[in-house]
Design a protein around this motif. Structure first.
Motif, PDB file in Angstrom:
ATOM      1  N   GLY A  29      -7.029  16.260  12.401  1.00  0.00           N
ATOM      2  CA  GLY A  29      -6.699  14.972  11.811  1.00  0.00           C
ATOM      3  C   GLY A  29      -7.468  13.824  12.431  1.00  0.00           C
ATOM      4  N   THR A  30      -7.732  12.815  11.603  1.00  0.00           N
ATOM      5  CA  THR A  30      -8.512  11.637  12.024  1.00  0.00           C
ATOM      6  C   THR A  30      -7.836  10.366  11.516  1.00  0.00           C
ATOM      7  N   ARG A  31      -6.493  10.380  11.498  1.00  0.00           N
ATOM      8  CA  ARG A  31      -5.741   9.289  10.866  1.00  0.00           C
ATOM      9  C   ARG A  31      -5.921   7.953  11.585  1.00  0.00           C
ATOM     10  N   THR A  32      -6.037   8.008  12.897  1.00  0.00           N
ATOM     11  CA  THR A  32      -6.253   6.782  13.666  1.00  0.00           C
ATOM     12  C   THR A  32      -7.640   6.838  14.314  1.00  0.00           C
ATOM     13  N   ALA A  33      -8.081   5.692  14.818  1.00  0.00           N
ATOM     14  CA  ALA A  33      -9.395   5.638  15.456  1.00  0.00           C
ATOM     15  C   ALA A  33      -9.449   6.568  16.668  1.00  0.00           C
ATOM     16  N   GLN A  76     -17.071   3.702  18.500  1.00  0.00           N
ATOM     17  CA  GLN A  76     -17.984   4.112  17.423  1.00  0.00           C
ATOM     18  C   GLN A  76     -17.251   4.368  16.104  1.00  0.00           C
ATOM     19  N   ILE A  77     -15.916   4.275  16.120  1.00  0.00           N
ATOM     20  CA  ILE A  77     -15.148   4.515  14.894  1.00  0.00           C
ATOM     21  C   ILE A  77     -15.046   3.217  14.094  1.00  0.00           C
ATOM     22  N   VAL A  78     -15.328   3.318  12.804  1.00  0.00           N
ATOM     23  CA  VAL A  78     -15.224   2.164  11.902  1.00  0.00           C
ATOM     24  C   VAL A  78     -13.834   2.169  11.281  1.00  0.00           C
ATOM     25  N   LYS A  79     -12.997   1.217  11.684  1.00  0.00           N
ATOM     26  CA  LYS A  79     -11.695   1.059  11.034  1.00  0.00           C
ATOM     27  C   LYS A  79     -11.920   0.180   9.804  1.00  0.00           C
ATOM     28  N   SER A  80     -11.540   0.672   8.641  1.00  0.00           N
ATOM     29  CA  SER A  80     -11.721  -0.092   7.397  1.00  0.00           C
ATOM     30  C   SER A  80     -10.388  -0.736   7.055  1.00  0.00           C
ATOM     31  N   LEU A  81     -10.212  -1.967   7.531  1.00  0.00           N
ATOM     32  CA  LEU A  81      -8.905  -2.625   7.448  1.00  0.00           C
ATOM     33  C   LEU A  81      -8.899  -3.624   6.295  1.00  0.00           C
ATOM     34  N   VAL A  82      -7.967  -3.420   5.368  1.00  0.00           N
ATOM     35  CA  VAL A  82      -7.870  -4.277   4.197  1.00  0.00           C
ATOM     36  C   VAL A  82      -6.910  -5.420   4.493  1.00  0.00           C
ATOM     37  N   ARG A 134      -3.844 -12.217   5.693  1.00  0.00           N
ATOM     38  CA  ARG A 134      -2.832 -11.375   6.351  1.00  0.00           C
ATOM     39  C   ARG A 134      -3.237  -9.933   6.110  1.00  0.00           C
ATOM     40  N   MET A 135      -2.652  -9.010   6.885  1.00  0.00           N
ATOM     41  CA  MET A 135      -2.905  -7.589   6.631  1.00  0.00           C
ATOM     42  C   MET A 135      -2.347  -7.245   5.246  1.00  0.00           C
ATOM     43  N   ALA A 136      -3.091  -6.443   4.502  1.00  0.00           N
ATOM     44  CA  ALA A 136      -2.586  -5.967   3.217  1.00  0.00           C
ATOM     45  C   ALA A 136      -1.447  -4.982   3.468  1.00  0.00           C
ATOM     46  N   THR A 137      -0.536  -4.889   2.494  1.00  0.00           N
ATOM     47  CA  THR A 137       0.443  -3.812   2.570  1.00  0.00           C
ATOM     48  C   THR A 137      -0.285  -2.510   2.233  1.00  0.00           C
ATOM     49  N   ALA A 138       0.374  -1.397   2.526  1.00  0.00           N
ATOM     50  CA  ALA A 138      -0.232  -0.097   2.225  1.00  0.00           C
ATOM     51  C   ALA A 138      -0.554   0.009   0.730  1.00  0.00           C
ATOM     52  N   GLU A 139       0.346  -0.531  -0.085  1.00  0.00           N
ATOM     53  CA  GLU A 139       0.136  -0.459  -1.542  1.00  0.00           C
ATOM     54  C   GLU A 139      -1.032  -1.349  -1.977  1.00  0.00           C
ATOM     55  N   SER A 188      -5.886   5.874   0.358  1.00  0.00           N
ATOM     56  CA  SER A 188      -4.707   5.598   1.172  1.00  0.00           C
ATOM     57  C   SER A 188      -5.113   5.218   2.593  1.00  0.00           C
ATOM     58  N   ILE A 189      -4.223   4.454   3.230  1.00  0.00           N
ATOM     59  CA  ILE A 189      -4.407   4.090   4.637  1.00  0.00           C
ATOM     60  C   ILE A 189      -4.530   5.363   5.481  1.00  0.00           C
ATOM     61  N   GLY A 190      -5.440   5.312   6.431  1.00  0.00           N
ATOM     62  CA  GLY A 190      -5.712   6.490   7.257  1.00  0.00           C
ATOM     63  C   GLY A 190      -6.948   7.225   6.774  1.00  0.00           C
ATOM     64  N   GLY A 191      -7.303   6.997   5.503  1.00  0.00           N
ATOM     65  CA  GLY A 191      -8.503   7.626   4.954  1.00  0.00           C
ATOM     66  C   GLY A 191      -9.420   6.626   4.280  1.00  0.00           C
ATOM     67  N   GLY A 246     -17.142   6.531   9.865  1.00  0.00           N
ATOM     68  CA  GLY A 246     -16.103   5.962   9.011  1.00  0.00           C
ATOM     69  C   GLY A 246     -15.260   7.057   8.383  1.00  0.00           C
ATOM     70  N   ALA A 247     -14.112   6.670   7.872  1.00  0.00           N
ATOM     71  CA  ALA A 247     -13.267   7.621   7.147  1.00  0.00           C
ATOM     72  C   ALA A 247     -13.921   7.929   5.804  1.00  0.00           C
ATOM     73  N   ALA A 248     -13.740   9.162   5.338  1.00  0.00           N
ATOM     74  CA  ALA A 248     -14.404   9.631   4.121  1.00  0.00           C
ATOM     75  C   ALA A 248     -13.409   9.835   2.977  1.00  0.00           C
TER      76      ALA A 248
HETATM   77  N1  5CA Z   1      -9.242   7.503   9.682  1.00  0.00           N
HETATM   78  C1  5CA Z   1      -9.076   6.483  10.687  1.00  0.00           C
HETATM   79  C2  5CA Z   1     -10.350   6.286  11.497  1.00  0.00           C
HETATM   80  S1  5CA Z   1     -11.731   5.885  10.504  1.00  0.00           S
HETATM   81  C3  5CA Z   1      -8.611   5.213  10.031  1.00  0.00           C
HETATM   82  O1  5CA Z   1      -8.598   5.116   8.824  1.00  0.00           O
HETATM   83  N2  5CA Z   1      -8.266   4.227  10.873  1.00  0.00           N
HETATM   84  S2  5CA Z   1      -7.879   2.768  10.360  1.00  0.00           S
HETATM   85  O2  5CA Z   1      -7.604   2.020  11.542  1.00  0.00           O
HETATM   86  O3  5CA Z   1      -8.878   2.226   9.502  1.00  0.00           O
HETATM   87  O4  5CA Z   1      -6.606   2.924   9.472  1.00  0.00           O
HETATM   88  C4  5CA Z   1      -5.360   2.853   9.988  1.00  0.00           C
HETATM   89  C5  5CA Z   1      -4.949   1.386   9.941  1.00  0.00           C
HETATM   90  O5  5CA Z   1      -4.178   1.152   8.801  1.00  0.00           O
HETATM   91  C6  5CA Z   1      -4.075   0.930  11.097  1.00  0.00           C
HETATM   92  O6  5CA Z   1      -4.847   0.486  12.182  1.00  0.00           O
HETATM   93  C7  5CA Z   1      -3.303  -0.222  10.505  1.00  0.00           C
HETATM   94  O7  5CA Z   1      -4.002  -1.444  10.670  1.00  0.00           O
HETATM   95  C8  5CA Z   1      -3.308   0.091   9.046  1.00  0.00           C
HETATM   96  N3  5CA Z   1      -1.948   0.462   8.613  1.00  0.00           N
HETATM   97  C9  5CA Z   1      -1.216   1.522   8.987  1.00  0.00           C
HETATM   98  N4  5CA Z   1      -0.031   1.519   8.356  1.00  0.00           N
HETATM   99  C10 5CA Z   1       0.001   0.420   7.568  1.00  0.00           C
HETATM  100  C11 5CA Z   1       0.938  -0.125   6.646  1.00  0.00           C
HETATM  101  N5  5CA Z   1       2.113   0.445   6.410  1.00  0.00           N
HETATM  102  N6  5CA Z   1       0.610  -1.247   5.990  1.00  0.00           N
HETATM  103  C12 5CA Z   1      -0.582  -1.824   6.203  1.00  0.00           C
HETATM  104  N7  5CA Z   1      -1.505  -1.350   7.045  1.00  0.00           N
HETATM  105  C13 5CA Z   1      -1.227  -0.243   7.726  1.00  0.00           C
END
Ligand code: 5CA
Length: 157
Positions: free
Chosen positions: A29-33, A46-52, A84-89, A98-101, A127-129
């Motif tokens: 798994g690669t859900r977090t950085a 070196q991990i690219v977090k793609s934060l919406v 602000r941070m986007a919601t997951a939706e 989806s978040i994590g990917g 980056g996540a794929a």
């Molecule tokens: N696959 C990894 C490494 S590339 C990844 O996607 N990391 S990430 O940081 O880009 O994605 C996880 C991020 O999603 C968290 O750091 C957090 O900022 C965001 N996140 C997690 N849960 C939620 C949520 N419920 N609502 C909004 N953002 C969230």
């Protein structure tokens, strides 16, 4: 949607954007950085977090180095309006993933993108794929070209 479909979808979107990506699946798994860096065997930086984020005119994508955190005040200053941070939706609606990917490009719509200058210091970043168990390597130069991102300091460590 099954994760395999999201990975295939990302590869096709990247091809359409002119980038030949070679994602690797990591069963651990690669859900977090941190998860991604451990699986790949690279630095967290070196991990690219793609934060919406959600800004005054819609979604904004902040490509953030794995060891850094978005400073929402700094990002708001860069964007020119409150974000602000986007919601997951919201994030899934804007990107199609989806978040994590969430990948850094290949989204359902073009999203204004900013990149953490710390990511530009490396030869290769990851980056996540499209799925929480896949990543792909890319050079920062390629990432800049394909995303059209503006390099701006918007993080705190
Ligand atoms: N696959 C990894 C490494 S590339 C990844 O996607 N990391 S990430 O940081 O880009 O994605 C996880 C991020 O999603 C968290 O750091 C957090 O900022 C965001 N996140 C997690 N849960 C939620 C949520 N419920 N609502 C909004 N953002 C969230």
């Amino acid at each position: 949607m099954a994760s395999e479909d999201a990975l295939t979808r990302f590869i096709r979107s990247a091809e359409a954007a002119g980038v030949d990506v070679r994602p690797v699946r990591y069963p651990a798994g690669t859900r977090t950085a941190v998860d991604a860096a451990v699986a790949i065997g690279c630095e967290v930086a070196q991990i690219v977090k793609s934060l919406v984020c959600t800004g005054p005119t819609g979604p904004v994508l902040a490509l953030t180095a794995g060891h850094n955190r978005i400073d929402l005040q700094r990002l708001s200053d860069v964007v020119g309006g409150k974000v602000r941070m986007a919601t997951a939706e919201e994030a899934r609606d804007a990107t199609g993933y989806s978040i994590g990917g969430t990948p850094p490009f290949g989204h359902v719509e073009a999203i204004p993108t900013f990149i953490d200058p710390d990511l530009l210091a490396h030869t290769t970043v990851y980056g996540a794929a499209g799925t929480p168990d896949s990543c792909f390597p890319i050079t920062p130069d390629q990432l800049l070209v394909v995303t059209g991102a503006t390099a701006e300091a918007f993080t705190s460590t």
